[in-house]
Design a protein around this motif. Structure first.
Motif, mmCIF file in Angstrom:
data_model
loop_
_atom_site.group_PDB
_atom_site.id
_atom_site.type_symbol
_atom_site.label_atom_id
_atom_site.label_comp_id
_atom_site.label_asym_id
_atom_site.label_seq_id
_atom_site.Cartn_x
_atom_site.Cartn_y
_atom_site.Cartn_z
ATOM 1 N N SER A 1 0.848 -1.193 0.000
ATOM 2 C CA SER A 1 0.000 0.000 0.000
ATOM 3 C C SER A 1 0.884 1.243 0.000
ATOM 4 O O SER A 1 2.008 1.222 0.500
ATOM 5 N N PHE A 2 0.369 2.308 -0.583
ATOM 6 C CA PHE A 2 1.032 3.610 -0.541
ATOM 7 C C PHE A 2 -0.030 4.672 -0.803
ATOM 8 O O PHE A 2 -1.155 4.371 -1.235
ATOM 9 N N SER A 3 0.301 5.902 -0.537
ATOM 10 C CA SER A 3 -0.626 7.009 -0.767
ATOM 11 C C SER A 3 0.137 8.179 -1.363
ATOM 12 O O SER A 3 1.361 8.288 -1.214
ATOM 13 N N ALA A 4 -0.592 9.046 -2.066
ATOM 14 C CA ALA A 4 0.049 10.188 -2.720
ATOM 15 C C ALA A 4 -0.980 11.285 -2.962
ATOM 16 O O ALA A 4 -2.176 11.012 -3.128
ATOM 17 N N ASP A 5 -0.496 12.526 -2.971
ATOM 18 C CA ASP A 5 -1.322 13.664 -3.373
ATOM 19 C C ASP A 5 -1.191 13.846 -4.876
ATOM 20 O O ASP A 5 -0.076 13.924 -5.409
ATOM 21 N N VAL A 6 -2.316 13.877 -5.574
ATOM 22 C CA VAL A 6 -2.307 14.096 -7.019
ATOM 23 C C VAL A 6 -2.976 15.431 -7.317
ATOM 24 O O VAL A 6 -3.787 15.941 -6.529
ATOM 25 N N PHE A 7 -2.624 15.982 -8.485
ATOM 26 C CA PHE A 7 -3.097 17.307 -8.876
ATOM 27 C C PHE A 7 -3.783 17.213 -10.234
ATOM 28 O O PHE A 7 -3.614 16.223 -10.955
#
Length: 524
Positions: A44-50
């Motif tokens: 699992s991982f998480s990220a801010d996308v634009f």
């Protein structure tokens, strides 16, 4: 004014959706399942996308041959485009991760030597072309002595210079390639030490700014495990000590630690699911001929038709199969499974109340084997595997643990015991006539057992008599000496105790009645 507002709006949209956004995150392994062949790692991982195009740089993802773009499961609405993996060469993203200082100088050196390598290759090609031109024009029409001398002088100077230059350029080429390889190796080591190895770059698009969580199920082709055992015995008066172990390996490029790790028997398959029943249409012969007029029979009498009707059950693509049940073994949370190395892990250790007996088949060999039998062995969850056998802390051999025995007892051979001696002899053979057409052959055997141990043992002795394959041949067991006899198999079994230093003799025999013109050939 309206045109200016439209232009501003267009530029704003272009800046939002046309620019490339880079986000750095770190993947975490949540769970690992390892089968006899293959496995699954959940990450699992998480990220801010634009808004627009996003490049998510995922560190510590590991090798990723077992995934495709559909393996990534985001919890928000985005578009997954593609991914690229960089196991050892993620230096092109070093500036995004903030690790550029250590690799920029090395990259500049690699680029310099690659240009030098290309220049040397060009010079070497020119020299080789020159040598070829000279060699093609060496032929002279009707040469005289002076021309021959000039050609020899030319070869000694010009061609010699070309060959020398070719050798020198080859040496420079090899030296330059060695420098490039050394620098690339240095860069890879630096990448690993600085966290630039095992990187995956995921390209996505989004219509707005949002925080996205990802789940990834990765199939591991290079993972495996198999059970094995260490069985220790200190003699027939003590229980067996069994050490249940597992040999495990995986090639994710990452250590599996501080996570739930499960070992599962069998091979991993994404299609491992129970079958479902299809609809079952009942057909009869009468239905078939009425519904298909092209193949309708001629009309017949009611009696004939009644005799010809048969009900036939036709099953279309119906598959009924019992799903193979898996055994799961949960390893301790502090277990560490390194990558690319086979390790051994302890699963369980227990003492088993065991019965012992000796077993011999002297017809086949004069060896006596010690057998341990474990009652209700299914409660120990044994899996098939090899076992090292220790007697009094001495390794005596290996056996295979067979869990497919269709009894409540599991038999384990602990090897042969040279202190129990057996010998089988044919002591008498006689042939008598029974009239003009038949004869009777009598065979008598003696089995000798000697116990050289200092304890009383329980022994199972097994022998056999032949079975008849024809009605005109009859075989009869005589003098069983208290043996259990199975007529269907011809096996004879004795069970008895034999004291220390005792010698026991067992006698048995059989008669064969057969036609005079037949000869027995395999009785020994």
């Amino acid at each position: 004014m309206v045109k200016i507002n439209v232009l501003v709006l267009f530029l704003t949209v272009f800046m939002c959706f046309g620019q490339e956004n880079y986000t750095v995150t770190t993947s975490k392994i949540k769970e690992a399942k390892i089968y006899y062949s293959g496995g699954i790692v959940k990450q699992s991982f998480s990220a801010d996308v634009f808004p627009g195009k996003n490049y998510i740089i995922i560190k510590e993802f590991g090798r990723n041959s077992g995934i495709d773009i559909s393996s990534f499961k985001p919890d928000k609405k985005i578009t997954l485009i593609r991914y690229e993996s960089y196991n050892d060469n993620a230096y092109q993203y070093s500036d995004k991760i903030g690790k550029s200082n250590d690799t920029d100088a090395v990259n500049d050196s690699i680029e310099f030597y690659r240009k030098s390598y290309k220049k040397i290759e060009q010079d070497l090609s020119l020299i080789r072309n020159s040598i070829g031109i000279v060699q093609k024009n060496q032929g002279l029409q009707s040469p005289n002595s002076a021309d021959i001398l000039k050609m020899i002088e030319f070869n000694q100077k010009t061609l010699k210079e070309f060959y020398t230059e070719e050798t020198s350029l080859n040496a420079k080429l090899n030296a330059t390639q060695s420098k490039i390889s050394a620098l690339e190796n240095r860069r890879n080591i630096s990448s690993k030490n600085s966290g630039l190895s095992n990187i995956l770059v995921l390209q996505v698009t989004s219509d707005k700014k949002q925080h996205v969580n990802f789940e990834v199920n990765q199939n591991i082709q290079g993972a495996s495990w198999h059970p094995y055992y260490v069985i220790k015995s200190n003699g027939i008066q003590s229980p067996l000590k069994i050490l249940y172990k597992a040999k495990i390996q995986q090639n994710t490029g990452l250590e599996l630690k501080n996570i739930p790790i499960k070992l599962i028997n069998g091979s991993f398959s994404s299609e491992d699911k129970p079958y479902e029943l299809d609809r079952w249409f009942l057909r009869t012969e009468r239905d078939y001929y009425i519904s298909n007029q092209a193949f309708q029979r001629e009309k017949s009498s009611d009696n004939e038709r009644a005799n010809s009707i048969q009900e036939v059950a036709v099953i279309g693509n119906s598959r009924i199969s019992q799903k193979t049940m898996k055994t799961e073994i949960n390893l301790n949370k502090d277990t560490v499974i390194p990558t690319d190395v086979e390790v051994s892990e302890d699963i369980n250790e227990f003492n088993v109340t065991t019965g012992y007996k000796y077993f011999a088949t002297p017809k086949l060999e004069n060896k006596t084997f010690l057998l341990a039998y474990i009652k209700d062995y299914s409660k120990y969850n044994f899996l098939p595997g090899n076992a090292d056998i220790f007697m009094d802390d001495m390794l005596i051999g290996s056996v295979n643990i067979d869990t497919s025995q269709l009894t409540n007892e599991m038999l384990i051979s602990l090897g042969s015991d040279s202190n129990i001696l057996t010998k089988r002899e044919l002591i008498n053979k006689q042939t008598k006539d029974l009239g003009e057409k038949e004869k009777i052959e009598s065979y008598s055997y003696e089995i000798t057992v000697k116990n050289n141990k200092d304890t009383t043992i329980s022994l199972e002795l097994k022998d056999q008599i032949p079975l008849s394959t024809a009605e005109n041949i009859k075989i009869e067991l005589i003098n069983t000496d208290n043996a259990a006899y199975d007529k269907s198999s011809g096996f004879i079994i004795w069970n008895f105790n034999i004291k220390p230093n005792e010698t026991k003799k067992i006698k048995f025999g059989f008669n064969v009645t057969l036609p005079k013109d037949l000869i027995t050939v395999d009785i020994k």
